[in-house]
Scaffold this motif. Structure first.
Motif, PDB file in Angstrom:
ATOM      1  N   CYS A 103       0.832  -1.199   0.000  1.00 17.04           N
ATOM      2  CA  CYS A 103       0.000   0.000   0.000  1.00 17.04           C
ATOM      3  C   CYS A 103       0.866   1.249   0.000  1.00 17.04           C
ATOM      4  O   CYS A 103       2.049   1.222   0.369  1.00 17.04           O
ATOM      5  N   VAL A 104       0.238   2.337  -0.402  1.00 23.01           N
ATOM      6  CA  VAL A 104       0.817   3.677  -0.261  1.00 23.01           C
ATOM      7  C   VAL A 104      -0.140   4.489   0.586  1.00 23.01           C
ATOM      8  O   VAL A 104      -1.297   4.688   0.201  1.00 23.01           O
ATOM      9  N   PHE A 105       0.324   4.899   1.768  1.00 22.53           N
ATOM     10  CA  PHE A 105      -0.514   5.748   2.603  1.00 22.53           C
ATOM     11  C   PHE A 105      -0.323   7.196   2.197  1.00 22.53           C
ATOM     12  O   PHE A 105       0.805   7.653   1.961  1.00 22.53           O
ATOM     13  N   ASN A 138       8.983  12.483   5.847  1.00 24.70           N
ATOM     14  CA  ASN A 138       7.659  13.023   6.104  1.00 24.70           C
ATOM     15  C   ASN A 138       6.651  11.890   5.968  1.00 24.70           C
ATOM     16  O   ASN A 138       6.647  11.161   4.961  1.00 24.70           O
ATOM     17  N   SER A 139       5.786  11.727   6.970  1.00 28.03           N
ATOM     18  CA  SER A 139       4.865  10.591   6.997  1.00 28.03           C
ATOM     19  C   SER A 139       3.557  10.867   6.280  1.00 28.03           C
ATOM     20  O   SER A 139       2.598  10.111   6.415  1.00 28.03           O
ATOM     21  N   GLY A 140       3.496  11.932   5.489  1.00 28.68           N
ATOM     22  CA  GLY A 140       2.290  12.216   4.722  1.00 28.68           C
ATOM     23  C   GLY A 140       2.119  11.323   3.521  1.00 28.68           C
ATOM     24  O   GLY A 140       0.997  11.132   3.030  1.00 28.68           O
ATOM     25  N   VAL A 141       3.231  10.751   3.029  1.00 26.74           N
ATOM     26  CA  VAL A 141       3.210   9.810   1.906  1.00 26.74           C
ATOM     27  C   VAL A 141       4.266   8.749   2.185  1.00 26.74           C
ATOM     28  O   VAL A 141       5.443   9.080   2.358  1.00 26.74           O
ATOM     29  N   PHE A 142       3.869   7.485   2.266  1.00 26.20           N
ATOM     30  CA  PHE A 142       4.870   6.436   2.444  1.00 26.20           C
ATOM     31  C   PHE A 142       4.367   5.108   1.902  1.00 26.20           C
ATOM     32  O   PHE A 142       3.167   4.827   1.869  1.00 26.20           O
ATOM     33  N   VAL A 143       5.315   4.284   1.468  1.00 28.07           N
ATOM     34  CA  VAL A 143       5.043   2.941   0.952  1.00 28.07           C
ATOM     35  C   VAL A 143       5.235   1.955   2.102  1.00 28.07           C
ATOM     36  O   VAL A 143       6.224   2.033   2.835  1.00 28.07           O
ATOM     37  N   TYR A 144       4.291   1.040   2.254  1.00 26.32           N
ATOM     38  CA  TYR A 144       4.403   0.074   3.351  1.00 26.32           C
ATOM     39  C   TYR A 144       3.774  -1.257   2.953  1.00 26.32           C
ATOM     40  O   TYR A 144       3.057  -1.353   1.946  1.00 26.32           O
TER      41      TYR A 144
END
Length: 356
Positions: A103-105, A138-144
């Motif tokens: 996912c990408v948040f 920056n935690s506004g966009v991250f791949v997890y």
């Protein structure tokens, strides 16, 4: 791209109230506009109304209800200047969406301007550097990668280690503490998470690489929905001193007016009008009704955005226009209004209006 990846990978966002749900709707619409092939999922808490959930369900492939996780770290949040971020730990629920393989948040205050499906080729935890401290992401966009074990580990870490800023970004940077030095492949280009405020940017580079920008992030307490919009000229007016790019704000409002606002429920009010979330229900309600009854002769919105922002930040003018007798007068006025034709509700069942 195989059909399996299209079904098993998703963009994920979070709405904790109706106002942030507006941001999710614009984000989701922007992803659709740039032709994403991936699934769209939105997590919602009890603060999101049923009406808003229905609209989210018409855009997102999945709407998932989650409970609020509160960091309760008022000391560090005061240092950050954002006590409202205490509920951002709620985004950790994204690791529980194990129906997806990757996912990408994306925060609800982000906007996609070019296709970013390539992000799914990155590994966990991939993110862009923070403009304020580039050794942190920056935690506004991250791949997890969704995982119940990672979710449990994050909660345990929150209890034992905490967050250096009281919000999710501080905790995630402590948990994924090798991001800065271990693998440059997990460093997303800044173009995947560009802050909208000019005063945060290296302006010559901003101008040089403007055409490469893929995601805009409206960081800070003032969001696009706090700014006034003129329905006659179809232009947004910045609140003074906020620093947001006029171009990016206009992009957000263009999508909102074209794809979101026409579908909003005009009766979009939360049941508890005298709660701390008064400004949230007020902003969502005002934007739902703006084309119907919120425009003056020149097409400009008549509501006071700056005062609603003060409500949201806990700075209501309790001794002035926001004092209790004024709120009560507005409630009495609403209750006294006749039942709209065909609504099927008695006057006392009608939802109360936001503060004006």
């Amino acid at each position: 791209m195989g059909e399996g990846r299209e079904q098993n990978e998703a963009f994920v966002t979070l709405a904790t109230n109706d106002t942030y749900a507006l941001g999710c709707l614009v984000l989701g619409s922007s992803l659709r506009r740039v032709g994403t092939t991936r699934q769209l999922a939105v997590m919602v808490t009890s603060g999101v109304s049923q009406s808003m959930r229905q609209q989210l369900g018409g855009l997102f492939n999945q709407v998932v209800e989650v409970n609020v996780l509160d960091s309760s770290d008022t000391c560090n949040l005061e240092l950050l200047g954002r006590p409202d971020l205490s509920v951002t730990f709620t985004k950790f629920h994204c690791w529980r969406l194990t129906q997806y393989q990757k996912c990408v948040f994306m925060d609800a205050d982000t906007l996609v301007v070019q296709n970013v499906d390539e992000l799914f080729d990155r590994e966990e935890l991939s993110a862009a550097p923070d403009a304020g401290w580039p050794d942190c992401f920056n935690s506004g966009v991250f791949v997890y990668v969704p995982s119940e074990q990672t979710y449990r580990n994050l909660l345990s870490f929150a209890v034992t280690g905490g967050s250096f800023d009281g919000g999710d970004q501080g905790l995630l940077n402590l948990y994924f503490n090798k991001w800065a030095t271990e693998d440059i492949g997990k460093h997303l280009p800044f173009t995947f998470n560009v802050v909208s405020q000019a005063f945060y940017s290296y302006l010559p580079a901003f101008k040089q690489f403007y055409d490469n920008i893929k995601v805009v992030h409206f960081i800070g307490a003032v969001k696009p929905w706090h700014h006034a919009y003129n329905t006659a000229s179809r232009t947004v007016t910045q609140l003074p001193g906020t620093g947001h790019s006029q171009q990016f704000l206009q992009m957000w409002w263009n999508i909102f007016m074209d794809s979101v606002q026409p579908n909003l429920d005009p009766q979009l009010y939360e049941s508890s009008v005298v709660s701390q979330n008064l400004s949230c229900s007020g902003i969502a309600g005002d934007l739902a009704n703006m084309s119907l009854e919120r425009s003056g002769e020149d097409g400009a919105m008549r509501d006071d955005r700056e005062r609603k922002l003060q409500w949201e930040q806990g700075q209501a003018d309790y001794m002035g226009v926001d004092r209790f007798d004024n709120i009560k007068a507005r409630l009495d006025e609403k209750i006294a209004q006749p039942t709209p034709s065909g609504s099927g509700k008695a006057p006392e069942d009608q939802p109360p209006p936001p503060s004006e």
